[in-house]
Motif scaffolding. Structure first.
Motif, short mmCIF file in Angstrom:
data_model
loop_
_atom_site.label_atom_id
_atom_site.label_comp_id
_atom_site.label_asym_id
_atom_site.label_seq_id
_atom_site.Cartn_x
_atom_site.Cartn_y
_atom_site.Cartn_z
N THR A 14 0.81 -1.22 0.00
CA THR A 14 0.00 0.00 0.00
C THR A 14 0.84 1.27 0.00
OG1 THR A 14 -0.12 -0.08 2.41
CG2 THR A 14 -1.94 -1.11 1.18
N ASP A 15 2.14 1.17 0.32
CA ASP A 15 2.97 2.36 0.42
C ASP A 15 4.37 2.08 -0.11
OD1 ASP A 15 4.38 4.65 1.13
OD2 ASP A 15 3.51 4.77 3.15
N VAL A 16 4.57 2.34 -1.40
CA VAL A 16 5.86 2.07 -2.03
C VAL A 16 6.94 2.97 -1.45
CG1 VAL A 16 7.12 2.05 -4.23
CG2 VAL A 16 4.78 1.19 -4.14
N GLY A 17 6.59 4.19 -1.09
CA GLY A 17 7.55 5.11 -0.48
C GLY A 17 8.12 4.56 0.81
N LEU A 18 7.27 3.97 1.64
CA LEU A 18 7.73 3.36 2.89
C LEU A 18 8.67 2.19 2.61
CD1 LEU A 18 7.59 3.09 5.99
CD2 LEU A 18 5.60 1.61 5.66
N VAL A 19 8.34 1.40 1.60
CA VAL A 19 9.19 0.28 1.20
C VAL A 19 10.58 0.80 0.83
CG1 VAL A 19 9.57 -1.48 -0.57
CG2 VAL A 19 7.31 -1.22 0.45
N LEU A 20 10.63 1.84 0.01
CA LEU A 20 11.92 2.40 -0.42
C LEU A 20 12.73 2.90 0.77
CD1 LEU A 20 10.80 4.32 -3.64
CD2 LEU A 20 12.14 2.22 -3.52
N ARG A 21 12.08 3.60 1.70
CA ARG A 21 12.80 4.11 2.88
C ARG A 21 13.35 2.96 3.72
NH1 ARG A 21 8.54 7.59 2.46
NH2 ARG A 21 7.31 6.65 4.12
N ARG A 22 12.54 1.92 3.89
CA ARG A 22 13.01 0.78 4.69
C ARG A 22 14.19 0.08 4.03
NH1 ARG A 22 8.83 -2.79 7.35
NH2 ARG A 22 8.64 -0.88 8.54
N LEU A 23 14.12 -0.14 2.71
CA LEU A 23 15.23 -0.79 2.01
C LEU A 23 16.50 0.07 2.10
CD1 LEU A 23 13.45 -2.16 -1.20
CD2 LEU A 23 14.10 -3.43 0.86
N GLU A 24 16.35 1.38 1.97
CA GLU A 24 17.51 2.28 2.10
C GLU A 24 18.08 2.22 3.51
OE1 GLU A 24 16.09 6.08 0.71
OE2 GLU A 24 15.99 5.36 -1.37
N ASP A 25 17.22 2.23 4.54
CA ASP A 25 17.69 2.13 5.92
C ASP A 25 18.45 0.83 6.17
OD1 ASP A 25 16.51 4.58 6.45
OD2 ASP A 25 14.76 3.74 7.50
N MET A 26 18.06 -0.22 5.48
CA MET A 26 18.71 -1.53 5.65
C MET A 26 19.94 -1.67 4.75
SD MET A 26 15.34 -3.91 5.92
CE MET A 26 15.84 -5.17 7.08
N GLY A 27 20.20 -0.67 3.91
CA GLY A 27 21.35 -0.72 3.01
C GLY A 27 21.20 -1.73 1.89
N MET A 28 19.97 -2.01 1.50
CA MET A 28 19.73 -3.01 0.45
C MET A 28 19.72 -2.36 -0.92
SD MET A 28 16.90 -5.53 2.13
CE MET A 28 16.89 -6.47 0.62
N LYS A 29 20.26 -3.09 -1.90
CA LYS A 29 20.22 -2.63 -3.29
C LYS A 29 18.84 -2.94 -3.85
CE LYS A 29 25.09 -3.48 -4.11
NZ LYS A 29 26.08 -4.28 -4.80
N TYR A 30 18.34 -2.04 -4.69
CA TYR A 30 17.04 -2.25 -5.32
C TYR A 30 16.98 -1.48 -6.63
CZ TYR A 30 15.91 2.37 -3.44
OH TYR A 30 15.92 3.71 -3.14
N VAL A 31 15.98 -1.83 -7.44
CA VAL A 31 15.72 -1.17 -8.70
C VAL A 31 14.23 -0.82 -8.71
CG1 VAL A 31 15.52 -1.53 -11.20
CG2 VAL A 31 17.55 -2.34 -10.00
N THR A 32 13.91 0.37 -9.20
CA THR A 32 12.50 0.75 -9.29
C THR A 32 12.07 0.79 -10.76
OG1 THR A 32 13.03 3.11 -9.36
CG2 THR A 32 12.58 2.14 -7.19
#
Length: 190
Positions: free
Chosen positions: A96-114
């Motif tokens: 429901t909240d892609v922005g929250l997902v992005l913040r959490r992945l960044e906080d965890m230092g995880m690599k991702y692609v949007t």
């Protein structure tokens, strides 16, 4: 997706829903931590009759079964992590909240692609990342694009691409499938 049921095909099996996804992993412990901390799954009891190391997790109406195989690299010639590619095999979860997902992945230092998918003014945001064993996970707000059965798509034969015609509600692949179905129906009728 719940509003569309496609179970009226002759000979269809009495399926209800996706029950679980099984994944081979190098370390049950590392994978459990990932699916708990990143995706919010909770460990549940698994049958004691299993004679191999593993774990079951559950949330959102879906199970994830982890099966430990420390020699998983023997089955895959690529030992280094693959690039995150949205067109690769993946498991997708609605969020429901892609922005929250992005913040959490960044906080965890995880690599991702949007990625962003747009269709007739509707937008779907997608986030792709890997679990500890390189399986790709997608989180998206896919409910933003309505589910339209192919039977309701206006059919445009490929020849019409050379002729100006009314806009279709469906894309190239849907039109190709409808054309194939139409040709099969013509073959049956003669």
């Amino acid at each position: 997706m719940d509003s569309l049921e496609v179970n009226n095909f002759e000979g269809a099996l009495p399926l209800l829903s996706l029950n679980h996804v099984s994944l081979l992993c190098r370390s049950v412990w590392d994978s459990m931590r990932f699916y708990e901390q990143v995706l919010g799954f909770a460990p549940i009891k698994r049958p004691s009759s299993f004679k191999f190391n593993g774990a079951w997790l559950y949330n959102y109406g879906i199970g994830i079964h982890l099966i430990e195989n420390p020699s998983i690299d023997d089955f895959d010639t690529i030992v280094e992590p693959r690039p995150i590619n949205p067109k690769d095999n993946h498991i997708s979860f609605q969020c429901t909240d892609v922005g929250l997902v992005l913040r959490r992945l960044e906080d965890m230092g995880m690599k991702y692609v949007t990625a962003l998918v747009e269709d007739e003014g509707n937008k779907v945001e997608q986030v792709f990342f890997h679990d500890p064993d390189g399986y790709m996970v997608e989180l998206c707000n896919c409910e933003n694009i309505p589910i339209i059965p192919l039977s309701s798509c206006s059919f445009k034969p490929r020849l019409s691409s050379f002729i100006k015609s009314a806009a279709s509600k469906c894309g190239f692949m849907e039109n190709a499938m409808m054309e194939s179905l139409s040709m099969e129906m013509l073959n049956i009728s003669f």
